[in-house]
Write an enzyme that holds these catalytic residues in place. Structure first.
Site, PDB file in Angstrom:
ATOM      1  N   HIS A  17     146.557 -48.995 -60.890  1.00  0.00           N
ATOM      2  CA  HIS A  17     147.662 -48.056 -61.096  1.00  0.00           C
ATOM      3  C   HIS A  17     147.903 -47.841 -62.591  1.00  0.00           C
ATOM      4  O   HIS A  17     148.091 -46.703 -63.039  1.00  0.00           O
ATOM      5  CB  HIS A  17     148.969 -48.584 -60.487  1.00  0.00           C
ATOM      6  CG  HIS A  17     148.987 -48.658 -59.008  1.00  0.00           C
ATOM      7  ND1 HIS A  17     149.362 -49.800 -58.333  1.00  0.00           N
ATOM      8  CD2 HIS A  17     148.692 -47.741 -58.052  1.00  0.00           C
ATOM      9  CE1 HIS A  17     149.306 -49.579 -57.031  1.00  0.00           C
ATOM     10  NE2 HIS A  17     148.899 -48.335 -56.831  1.00  0.00           N
ATOM     11  N   LYS A  41     157.589 -48.164 -43.861  1.00  0.00           N
ATOM     12  CA  LYS A  41     156.797 -49.302 -44.322  1.00  0.00           C
ATOM     13  C   LYS A  41     157.680 -50.533 -44.462  1.00  0.00           C
ATOM     14  O   LYS A  41     158.868 -50.440 -44.727  1.00  0.00           O
ATOM     15  CB  LYS A  41     156.129 -48.994 -45.667  1.00  0.00           C
ATOM     16  CG  LYS A  41     154.945 -48.065 -45.551  1.00  0.00           C
ATOM     17  CD  LYS A  41     154.161 -48.059 -46.836  1.00  0.00           C
ATOM     18  CE  LYS A  41     152.895 -47.243 -46.682  1.00  0.00           C
ATOM     19  NZ  LYS A  41     152.076 -47.289 -47.888  1.00  0.00           N
ATOM     20  N   ARG A  90     140.035 -43.984 -55.376  1.00  0.00           N
ATOM     21  CA  ARG A  90     139.120 -45.115 -55.526  1.00  0.00           C
ATOM     22  C   ARG A  90     137.780 -44.833 -54.873  1.00  0.00           C
ATOM     23  O   ARG A  90     136.747 -45.240 -55.358  1.00  0.00           O
ATOM     24  CB  ARG A  90     139.711 -46.369 -54.886  1.00  0.00           C
ATOM     25  CG  ARG A  90     140.955 -46.872 -55.570  1.00  0.00           C
ATOM     26  CD  ARG A  90     141.623 -47.898 -54.730  1.00  0.00           C
ATOM     27  NE  ARG A  90     142.037 -47.251 -53.468  1.00  0.00           N
ATOM     28  CZ  ARG A  90     142.923 -47.726 -52.636  1.00  0.00           C
ATOM     29  NH1 ARG A  90     143.509 -48.861 -52.884  1.00  0.00           N
ATOM     30  NH2 ARG A  90     143.251 -47.080 -51.539  1.00  0.00           N
ATOM     31  N   SER A 128     146.996 -52.324 -53.452  1.00  0.00           N
ATOM     32  CA  SER A 128     148.172 -53.186 -53.307  1.00  0.00           C
ATOM     33  C   SER A 128     148.055 -54.049 -52.058  1.00  0.00           C
ATOM     34  O   SER A 128     148.443 -55.215 -52.062  1.00  0.00           O
ATOM     35  CB  SER A 128     149.442 -52.336 -53.238  1.00  0.00           C
ATOM     36  OG  SER A 128     149.658 -51.666 -54.451  1.00  0.00           O
TER      37      SER A 128
END
Length: 159
Positions: A17, A41, A90, A128
């Site tokens: 990040h 979440k 990514r 994460s």
């Protein structure tokens, strides 16, 4: 002013990040790192904790601001008078989801662009979720997150 908004959950912020934040800060006059309040979440860190960690790890950037939002990103963009969404990628698997989101955002706000930045190859496997999983089994995350984040994760797990 050319403003880029980098949205995400940042739960926790990783060196991947920070790589995107640093590179975006070199492109835009101002970068707003926008922490999403997502009621769907179950976060590891509270939104307030994420904001503090992001502030401490980005304090050396004069043009980076940390903020939070809930609801539609496009509404946040309008409130901030921002026209560019910054997304880090990514792998190809990230692209499919982010492409769909970019098209929906474009439909909702045709004047807002999405810019995709490829992550540095050394962080291409980093997320994460992986950090949280490795940490939960006492695995080494040194060099994958800032030291302050590593410390905060360890403190939270030891509670």
């Amino acid at each position: 002013m050319n403003i880029g908004v980098y949205p995400g959950s940042f739960d926790p912020v990783t060196n991947g990040h920070l790589d995107i934040i640093e590179r975006a800060a070199n492109i835009f006059d101002k970068v707003i790192v926008a922490v999403l309040k997502n009621p769907n979440k179950n976060p590891f860190f509270l939104v307030e904790e994420k904001i503090e960690l992001l502030k401490s790890t980005t304090q050396h950037f004069d043009n980076v601001e940390i903020d939070t939002f809930s609801g539609l990103l496009i509404d946040f963009m309008k409130a901030k008078n921002a026209k560019v969404i910054v997304k880090g990628l990514r792998a190809v698997s990230d692209f499919e989801y982010e492409f769909q989101m970019a098209l929906m955002n474009r439909k909702l706000a045709p004047d807002v662009e999405t810019v995709f930045m490829m992550t540095n190859s050394q962080y291409s496997y980093l997320s994460s979720s992986i950090i949280k999983e490795v940490s939960s089994f006492n695995g080494c995350i040194k060099g994958l997150v800032p030291e302050s984040v590593e410390k905060a994760i360890k403190e939270k797990l030891n509670r």
